[in-house]
Design a protein around this motif. Structure first.
Motif, PDB file in Angstrom:
ATOM      1  N   LEU A   1      -1.629   6.144   6.278  1.00  0.00           N
ATOM      2  CA  LEU A   1      -0.642   6.596   5.297  1.00  0.00           C
ATOM      3  C   LEU A   1      -1.297   6.810   3.943  1.00  0.00           C
ATOM      4  O   LEU A   1      -0.605   6.884   2.917  1.00  0.00           O
ATOM      5  CB  LEU A   1       0.509   5.589   5.180  1.00  0.00           C
ATOM      6  CG  LEU A   1       1.347   5.390   6.444  1.00  0.00           C
ATOM      7  CD1 LEU A   1       2.440   4.366   6.209  1.00  0.00           C
ATOM      8  CD2 LEU A   1       1.941   6.711   6.910  1.00  0.00           C
TER       9      LEU A   1
ATOM     10  N   ARG B   1       8.886  -2.567   6.424  1.00  0.00           N
ATOM     11  CA  ARG B   1       7.878  -1.513   6.512  1.00  0.00           C
ATOM     12  C   ARG B   1       7.192  -1.533   7.884  1.00  0.00           C
ATOM     13  O   ARG B   1       6.853  -0.487   8.437  1.00  0.00           O
ATOM     14  CB  ARG B   1       6.851  -1.680   5.401  1.00  0.00           C
ATOM     15  CG  ARG B   1       7.387  -1.425   4.008  1.00  0.00           C
ATOM     16  CD  ARG B   1       7.611   0.053   3.789  1.00  0.00           C
ATOM     17  NE  ARG B   1       7.864   0.348   2.391  1.00  0.00           N
ATOM     18  CZ  ARG B   1       9.023   0.781   1.898  1.00  0.00           C
ATOM     19  NH1 ARG B   1      10.055   0.970   2.723  1.00  0.00           N
ATOM     20  NH2 ARG B   1       9.167   1.037   0.608  1.00  0.00           N
TER      21      ARG B   1
ATOM     22  N   SER C   1      -6.449  10.279   8.314  1.00  0.00           N
ATOM     23  CA  SER C   1      -5.036  10.557   8.098  1.00  0.00           C
ATOM     24  C   SER C   1      -4.861  12.051   7.934  1.00  0.00           C
ATOM     25  O   SER C   1      -5.832  12.819   7.942  1.00  0.00           O
ATOM     26  CB  SER C   1      -4.529   9.834   6.837  1.00  0.00           C
ATOM     27  OG  SER C   1      -5.045  10.455   5.670  1.00  0.00           O
TER      28      SER C   1
ATOM     29  N   SER D   1       7.005   1.555  10.540  1.00  0.00           N
ATOM     30  CA  SER D   1       5.727   2.073  11.033  1.00  0.00           C
ATOM     31  C   SER D   1       5.656   2.050  12.557  1.00  0.00           C
ATOM     32  O   SER D   1       5.198   3.009  13.184  1.00  0.00           O
ATOM     33  CB  SER D   1       4.572   1.256  10.444  1.00  0.00           C
ATOM     34  OG  SER D   1       4.468   1.460   9.049  1.00  0.00           O
TER      35      SER D   1
ATOM     36  N   GLY E   1      -0.319   4.404   1.334  1.00  0.00           N
ATOM     37  CA  GLY E   1       1.054   4.580   0.885  1.00  0.00           C
ATOM     38  C   GLY E   1       1.351   5.940   0.295  1.00  0.00           C
ATOM     39  O   GLY E   1       2.521   6.292   0.094  1.00  0.00           O
TER      40      GLY E   1
ATOM     41  N   VAL F   1      -1.786   0.100  10.685  1.00  0.00           N
ATOM     42  CA  VAL F   1      -0.791   0.221   9.616  1.00  0.00           C
ATOM     43  C   VAL F   1      -0.917  -0.993   8.703  1.00  0.00           C
ATOM     44  O   VAL F   1      -1.173  -2.098   9.155  1.00  0.00           O
ATOM     45  CB  VAL F   1       0.636   0.358  10.180  1.00  0.00           C
ATOM     46  CG1 VAL F   1       0.745   1.618  11.038  1.00  0.00           C
ATOM     47  CG2 VAL F   1       1.050  -0.863  10.996  1.00  0.00           C
TER      48      VAL F   1
ATOM     49  N   SER G   1       3.409   7.947   2.654  1.00  0.00           N
ATOM     50  CA  SER G   1       4.431   7.140   3.328  1.00  0.00           C
ATOM     51  C   SER G   1       5.827   7.691   3.123  1.00  0.00           C
ATOM     52  O   SER G   1       6.759   7.343   3.856  1.00  0.00           O
ATOM     53  CB  SER G   1       4.389   5.700   2.793  1.00  0.00           C
ATOM     54  OG  SER G   1       4.796   5.667   1.427  1.00  0.00           O
TER      55      SER G   1
ATOM     56  N   ALA H   1       6.631   8.459   6.971  1.00  0.00           N
ATOM     57  CA  ALA H   1       5.619   7.523   7.453  1.00  0.00           C
ATOM     58  C   ALA H   1       5.472   7.608   8.967  1.00  0.00           C
ATOM     59  O   ALA H   1       4.351   7.630   9.499  1.00  0.00           O
ATOM     60  CB  ALA H   1       5.968   6.102   7.027  1.00  0.00           C
ATOM     61  N   GLN H   2       6.578   7.640   9.679  1.00  0.00           N
ATOM     62  CA  GLN H   2       6.517   7.717  11.141  1.00  0.00           C
ATOM     63  C   GLN H   2       5.864   9.008  11.591  1.00  0.00           C
ATOM     64  O   GLN H   2       5.076   9.013  12.540  1.00  0.00           O
ATOM     65  CB  GLN H   2       7.927   7.592  11.715  1.00  0.00           C
ATOM     66  CG  GLN H   2       8.507   6.193  11.575  1.00  0.00           C
ATOM     67  CD  GLN H   2       9.985   6.127  11.877  1.00  0.00           C
ATOM     68  OE1 GLN H   2      10.687   7.156  11.886  1.00  0.00           O
ATOM     69  NE2 GLN H   2      10.494   4.930  12.116  1.00  0.00           N
TER      70      GLN H   2
END
Length: 338
Positions: free
Chosen positions: A212, A291, A185, A295, A215, A284, A218, A266-267
């Motif tokens: 993410l 959610r 990430s 995503s 989270g 994801v 996120s 998040a995107q």
């Protein structure tokens, strides 16, 4: 190259299966993130399949079998070939959910798979992988046992999880490895130094989990944390004290970029992982349909060179405060040994 409703498909390694560019990780539907709703979980899996997701990642130890049975229920009445089922095995647990190491002995592998096939309600698994390296069993022995299961038609491909470059070479010399599942990430970029180049040299794909950071990046994580001690993230260094505050400051830097793109944080974070190469498939971990929808919107987000430079400036490699896991869990990561 074929396409899916989410865009061009990606291949897991030079000899692995093709999949939609984003996959769904199911762990949180059964374990470690606090209570989940089975009906909503099944509805989320259905929504993912309907949206074009093909890769579904589970583990036989997620909820001690609950996750596999949940997936079986979600796939009932659907064509088996529409799903790529990835199963991790080997983690040993007790009745209270504690952890007791890893077992990848050949006899144990056969036993684990037999139970998984029954719980999943299928006669084969698309990708089967040990969740961690067993320090008592040479990886060559583990791969040899898995290769035998490929010959029997019980598994289609062999994957690995959280192993380093040297182990990846040793394993692939025994039987082709389709993909390495590993955390990757914006704030977990350790694979870029040795592991990712080695995987590419060997023709091994990457399924990136934690895109993410559980989270944390996120854009939805509360500054005070969840306060739920049953959520294992409450015990992770990146989610604690000053580390959490420093990491959420990084998220706010991303929010400004996301706002300019008309996207969510998040995107933006998922799109960044997608941009790292067509041999990388992000997983994801959505537990709810809203959610999931958010995503999957990352598949439509195009990042320009200017965007990528801004993201890199906002969250440079190594900027995160705290390690991925606590010291005990970090010791199990072959991928973190230097």
């Amino acid at each position: 190259m074929t396409t899916s409703p989410l865009g061009p498909t990606r291949t897991l390694g030079s000899r692995g299966p093709a999949t939609a560019p984003i996959g769904l990780g199911l762990m949180g539907m059964s374990d470690l993130y606090g209570p989940a709703d089975d009906a909503e979980s099944v509805a989320t899996i259905h929504a993912a399949l309907d949206a074009g997701v093909t890769l579904l990642d589970t583990g036989d130890f997620y909820g001690m079998g609950h996750n596999e049975m949940l997936l079986r229920d979600a796939l009932r009445g659907r064509r088996r070939e529409d799903a790529l089922i990835s199963v991790k095995f080997g983690a040993l647990r007790d009745a209270r959910g504690g952890w007791n190491g890893v077992d990848t002995r050949p006899a144990a592998i056969k036993n684990f798979l037999a139970y998984s096939l029954r719980r999943l309600g299928t006669d084969y698994v698309d990708i089967y992988r040990p969740t961690r390296l067993d320090p008592t069993v040479p990886v060559e022995e583990t791969m040899g046992a898995l290769a035998g299961l490929v010959k029997q038609g019980l598994i289609r491909h062999i994957g690995l999880s959280e192993v380093g470059a040297e182990t990846l070479r040793r394993a692939n010399a025994v039987h082709p490895v389709s993909d390495l599942q590993i955390e990757y990430s914006l704030i977990s970029r350790g694979i870029e130094q040795d592991i990712l180049p080695t995987a590419r040299e060997l023709g091994i794909g990457i399924t990136a989990y934690g895109v993410l950071s559980r989270g944390l990046v996120s854009g939805h994580w509360p500054a005070a944390g969840t306060g739920n001690r049953r959520d294992f993230r409450a015990h992770l260094p990146r989610f604690s004290g000053e580390n959490l505050q420093r990491n959420l400051e990084l998220v706010e830097r991303l929010r400004g970029i996301a706002d300019r793109k008309g996207a969510t944080v998040a995107q933006l974070a998922i799109a960044w992982v997608l941009s790292r190469g067509e041999d990388i498939v992000p997983l994801v971990g959505a537990r709810r349909r809203d959610r999931l929808t958010e995503s999957l919107g990352a598949a439509d987000l195009v990042l320009s060179g200017e965007d990528l430079a801004a993201i890199e400036a906002a969250v440079p490699a190594g900027a995160a405060a705290g390690t991925r896991y606590d010291a005990g869990q970090m010791a199990w990561l072959d991928s973190e040994r230097r």
